[in-house]
Design a protein around this motif. Structure first.
Motif, PDB file in Angstrom:
ATOM      1  N   ASN A  56       0.856  -1.177   0.000  1.00  0.00           N
ATOM      2  CA  ASN A  56       0.000   0.000   0.000  1.00  0.00           C
ATOM      3  C   ASN A  56       0.891   1.225   0.000  1.00  0.00           C
ATOM      4  OD1 ASN A  56      -2.316  -1.596   0.162  1.00  0.00           O
ATOM      5  ND2 ASN A  56      -2.240  -1.642   2.379  1.00  0.00           N
ATOM      6  N   ALA A  57       0.485   2.225  -0.740  1.00  0.00           N
ATOM      7  CA  ALA A  57       1.241   3.475  -0.814  1.00  0.00           C
ATOM      8  C   ALA A  57       0.236   4.608  -0.597  1.00  0.00           C
ATOM      9  CB  ALA A  57       1.940   3.560  -2.169  1.00  0.00           C
ATOM     10  N   VAL A  58       0.253   5.613  -1.443  1.00  0.00           N
ATOM     11  CA  VAL A  58      -0.763   6.662  -1.370  1.00  0.00           C
ATOM     12  C   VAL A  58      -2.138   6.028  -1.552  1.00  0.00           C
ATOM     13  CG1 VAL A  58      -1.638   8.753  -2.495  1.00  0.00           C
ATOM     14  CG2 VAL A  58       0.819   8.447  -2.161  1.00  0.00           C
ATOM     15  N   GLY A  59      -2.200   5.030  -2.445  1.00  0.00           N
ATOM     16  CA  GLY A  59      -3.408   4.239  -2.656  1.00  0.00           C
ATOM     17  C   GLY A  59      -3.117   2.790  -2.319  1.00  0.00           C
ATOM     18  N   PRO A  60      -4.150   1.969  -2.229  1.00  0.00           N
ATOM     19  CA  PRO A  60      -3.934   0.551  -1.921  1.00  0.00           C
ATOM     20  C   PRO A  60      -3.272  -0.180  -3.092  1.00  0.00           C
ATOM     21  CG  PRO A  60      -6.212   0.907  -2.541  1.00  0.00           C
ATOM     22  CD  PRO A  60      -5.566   2.271  -2.469  1.00  0.00           C
ATOM     23  N   HIS A  61      -2.611  -1.305  -2.770  1.00  0.00           N
ATOM     24  CA  HIS A  61      -2.079  -2.121  -3.871  1.00  0.00           C
ATOM     25  C   HIS A  61      -3.258  -2.641  -4.674  1.00  0.00           C
ATOM     26  CE1 HIS A  61      -3.190  -6.137  -2.457  1.00  0.00           C
ATOM     27  NE2 HIS A  61      -2.836  -5.751  -1.232  1.00  0.00           N
ATOM     28  N   LEU A  62      -3.007  -2.996  -5.908  1.00  0.00           N
ATOM     29  CA  LEU A  62      -4.094  -3.411  -6.805  1.00  0.00           C
ATOM     30  C   LEU A  62      -4.053  -4.899  -7.149  1.00  0.00           C
ATOM     31  CD1 LEU A  62      -4.288  -0.280  -9.127  1.00  0.00           C
ATOM     32  CD2 LEU A  62      -5.608  -0.806  -7.070  1.00  0.00           C
ATOM     33  N   ASN A  63      -3.303  -5.683  -6.405  1.00  0.00           N
ATOM     34  CA  ASN A  63      -3.297  -7.129  -6.626  1.00  0.00           C
ATOM     35  C   ASN A  63      -4.692  -7.690  -6.377  1.00  0.00           C
ATOM     36  OD1 ASN A  63      -0.563  -7.158  -7.161  1.00  0.00           O
ATOM     37  ND2 ASN A  63       0.003  -7.608  -5.044  1.00  0.00           N
ATOM     38  N   GLY A  64      -5.145  -8.538  -7.279  1.00  0.00           N
ATOM     39  CA  GLY A  64      -6.445  -9.183  -7.114  1.00  0.00           C
ATOM     40  C   GLY A  64      -7.613  -8.214  -7.155  1.00  0.00           C
ATOM     41  N   LEU A  65      -7.460  -7.102  -7.834  1.00  0.00           N
ATOM     42  CA  LEU A  65      -8.507  -6.075  -7.847  1.00  0.00           C
ATOM     43  C   LEU A  65      -9.830  -6.592  -8.395  1.00  0.00           C
ATOM     44  CD1 LEU A  65      -9.350  -3.073  -7.477  1.00  0.00           C
ATOM     45  CD2 LEU A  65      -8.699  -2.763  -9.873  1.00  0.00           C
ATOM     46  N   ILE A  66      -9.790  -7.197  -9.580  1.00  0.00           N
ATOM     47  CA  ILE A  66     -11.031  -7.635 -10.206  1.00  0.00           C
ATOM     48  C   ILE A  66     -11.603  -8.803  -9.402  1.00  0.00           C
ATOM     49  CG2 ILE A  66     -12.118  -8.498 -12.321  1.00  0.00           C
ATOM     50  CD1 ILE A  66     -11.042  -5.562 -12.492  1.00  0.00           C
ATOM     51  N   GLY A  67     -12.823  -8.603  -8.897  1.00  0.00           N
ATOM     52  CA  GLY A  67     -13.486  -9.595  -8.057  1.00  0.00           C
ATOM     53  C   GLY A  67     -13.426  -9.256  -6.574  1.00  0.00           C
ATOM     54  N   ARG A  68     -12.658  -8.234  -6.227  1.00  0.00           N
ATOM     55  CA  ARG A  68     -12.505  -7.849  -4.821  1.00  0.00           C
ATOM     56  C   ARG A  68     -13.557  -6.814  -4.433  1.00  0.00           C
ATOM     57  NH1 ARG A  68      -6.896  -5.596  -4.061  1.00  0.00           N
ATOM     58  NH2 ARG A  68      -7.782  -3.561  -4.434  1.00  0.00           N
ATOM     59  N   LYS A  69     -14.018  -6.891  -3.191  1.00  0.00           N
ATOM     60  CA  LYS A  69     -14.952  -5.903  -2.657  1.00  0.00           C
ATOM     61  C   LYS A  69     -14.170  -4.620  -2.373  1.00  0.00           C
ATOM     62  CE  LYS A  69     -18.497  -5.520   0.839  1.00  0.00           C
ATOM     63  NZ  LYS A  69     -18.640  -4.526   1.648  1.00  0.00           N
ATOM     64  N   ALA A  70     -14.740  -3.489  -2.733  1.00  0.00           N
ATOM     65  CA  ALA A  70     -14.084  -2.195  -2.534  1.00  0.00           C
ATOM     66  C   ALA A  70     -13.837  -1.949  -1.045  1.00  0.00           C
ATOM     67  CB  ALA A  70     -14.950  -1.074  -3.107  1.00  0.00           C
ATOM     68  N   GLY A  71     -12.712  -1.338  -0.765  1.00  0.00           N
ATOM     69  CA  GLY A  71     -12.391  -0.934   0.605  1.00  0.00           C
ATOM     70  C   GLY A  71     -11.935  -2.044   1.513  1.00  0.00           C
ATOM     71  N   THR A  72     -11.361  -3.109   0.954  1.00  0.00           N
ATOM     72  CA  THR A  72     -11.036  -4.275   1.782  1.00  0.00           C
ATOM     73  C   THR A  72      -9.566  -4.676   1.814  1.00  0.00           C
ATOM     74  OG1 THR A  72     -11.575  -5.811  -0.014  1.00  0.00           O
ATOM     75  CG2 THR A  72     -13.364  -5.247   1.508  1.00  0.00           C
ATOM     76  N   VAL A  73      -8.674  -3.899   1.226  1.00  0.00           N
ATOM     77  CA  VAL A  73      -7.258  -4.266   1.289  1.00  0.00           C
ATOM     78  C   VAL A  73      -6.776  -4.000   2.709  1.00  0.00           C
ATOM     79  CG1 VAL A  73      -4.920  -3.684   0.520  1.00  0.00           C
ATOM     80  CG2 VAL A  73      -6.767  -3.886  -1.140  1.00  0.00           C
TER      81      VAL A  73
ATOM     82  N   ALA B  11     -16.448   6.632   2.356  1.00  0.00           N
ATOM     83  CA  ALA B  11     -17.203   6.515   1.110  1.00  0.00           C
ATOM     84  C   ALA B  11     -16.824   5.253   0.354  1.00  0.00           C
ATOM     85  CB  ALA B  11     -16.967   7.743   0.234  1.00  0.00           C
ATOM     86  N   ASN B  12     -15.539   4.959   0.283  1.00  0.00           N
ATOM     87  CA  ASN B  12     -15.085   3.767  -0.433  1.00  0.00           C
ATOM     88  C   ASN B  12     -15.449   2.504   0.349  1.00  0.00           C
ATOM     89  OD1 ASN B  12     -13.216   1.635  -1.483  1.00  0.00           O
ATOM     90  ND2 ASN B  12     -12.633   3.321  -2.823  1.00  0.00           N
ATOM     91  N   LYS B  13     -15.173   2.510   1.646  1.00  0.00           N
ATOM     92  CA  LYS B  13     -15.475   1.326   2.478  1.00  0.00           C
ATOM     93  C   LYS B  13     -16.950   0.970   2.440  1.00  0.00           C
ATOM     94  CE  LYS B  13     -13.141   2.544   6.293  1.00  0.00           C
ATOM     95  NZ  LYS B  13     -12.608   2.507   7.656  1.00  0.00           N
ATOM     96  N   ASN B  14     -17.796   1.985   2.401  1.00  0.00           N
ATOM     97  CA  ASN B  14     -19.242   1.759   2.469  1.00  0.00           C
ATOM     98  C   ASN B  14     -19.926   1.804   1.107  1.00  0.00           C
ATOM     99  OD1 ASN B  14     -19.069   1.616   5.315  1.00  0.00           O
ATOM    100  ND2 ASN B  14     -19.043   3.851   5.415  1.00  0.00           N
TER     101      ASN B  14
ATOM    102  N   PRO C  29     -18.720   9.272  -4.546  1.00  0.00           N
ATOM    103  CA  PRO C  29     -18.569  10.610  -3.954  1.00  0.00           C
ATOM    104  C   PRO C  29     -17.938  10.502  -2.560  1.00  0.00           C
ATOM    105  CG  PRO C  29     -20.758  10.340  -4.902  1.00  0.00           C
ATOM    106  CD  PRO C  29     -20.092   8.984  -4.918  1.00  0.00           C
ATOM    107  N   GLY C  30     -16.908  11.303  -2.337  1.00  0.00           N
ATOM    108  CA  GLY C  30     -16.212  11.271  -1.060  1.00  0.00           C
ATOM    109  C   GLY C  30     -14.969  10.400  -1.051  1.00  0.00           C
ATOM    110  N   THR C  31     -14.651   9.766  -2.189  1.00  0.00           N
ATOM    111  CA  THR C  31     -13.437   8.956  -2.249  1.00  0.00           C
ATOM    112  C   THR C  31     -12.206   9.835  -2.058  1.00  0.00           C
ATOM    113  OG1 THR C  31     -12.187   7.338  -3.532  1.00  0.00           O
ATOM    114  CG2 THR C  31     -13.200   9.120  -4.779  1.00  0.00           C
ATOM    115  N   LYS C  32     -11.146   9.258  -1.509  1.00  0.00           N
ATOM    116  CA  LYS C  32      -9.887   9.986  -1.358  1.00  0.00           C
ATOM    117  C   LYS C  32      -9.101  10.031  -2.667  1.00  0.00           C
ATOM    118  CE  LYS C  32      -7.739   7.680   1.869  1.00  0.00           C
ATOM    119  NZ  LYS C  32      -6.915   7.225   2.999  1.00  0.00           N
ATOM    120  N   MET C  33      -9.498   9.208  -3.618  1.00  0.00           N
ATOM    121  CA  MET C  33      -8.733   9.118  -4.865  1.00  0.00           C
ATOM    122  C   MET C  33      -8.787  10.437  -5.620  1.00  0.00           C
ATOM    123  SD  MET C  33      -8.626   6.132  -7.603  1.00  0.00           S
ATOM    124  CE  MET C  33      -8.029   6.297  -9.257  1.00  0.00           C
TER     125      MET C  33
END
Length: 139
Positions: free
Chosen positions: A45-62, A70-73, A95-99
């Protein structure tokens, strides 16, 4: 006779070659993401989360990444369609994402980026079926 044998082989390899080409282009697109995100076996993880296994993953769970509420929920699960919509305008989709990213608008570049990201499982290993056939020959 040789042509009759060659045609099925070429047709069988064409989707893999096209996909590998898309992933190669996607790696170039990912260069702009690299300022905030990592991917691969040593990704952290850096400024943003790592993107390993992104496709199929629930948002906000790394694990270990401090997501915005906003992202977690958001209730999103990253599939190709959801990610494609998100990457065009992250703040509109969540809306409200840190990205902090203006968005990627070009459909071809988005598709190439997704092809690149899809190669990596949750541990950051490239899926053998998605690796460029030339890479396999070099191993």
């Amino acid at each position: 006779m040789r042509l009759a044998l060659l045609v099925p082989v070429v047709l069988a390899l064409s989707p893999a070659a096209a996909q590998a080409q898309d992933a190669a282009n996607g790696e170039k697109v990912f260069a702009q993401c690299r300022a905030c995100h990592q991917i691969g076996p040593t990704a952290k993880n850096a400024v943003g989360p790592h993107l390993n296994g992104l496709i199929g993953r629930k948002a906000g769970t790394v694990e270990g990444y401090n997501y915005s509420p906003a992202n977690k929920n958001s209730g999103l699960t990253w599939d190709e369609a959801t990610f494609s919509e998100y990457i065009k305008d992250p703040k509109a989709k969540v809306p409200g994402t840190k990205m902090v990213y203006a968005g990627l608008k070009d459909e071809k570049r988005i598709a190439d980026l997704i092809a690149y990201l899809k190669q990596f499982d949750a541990a950051g290993q490239k899926s053998a079926e998605l690796v460029n056939p030339q890479q396999l020959a070099a191993r």
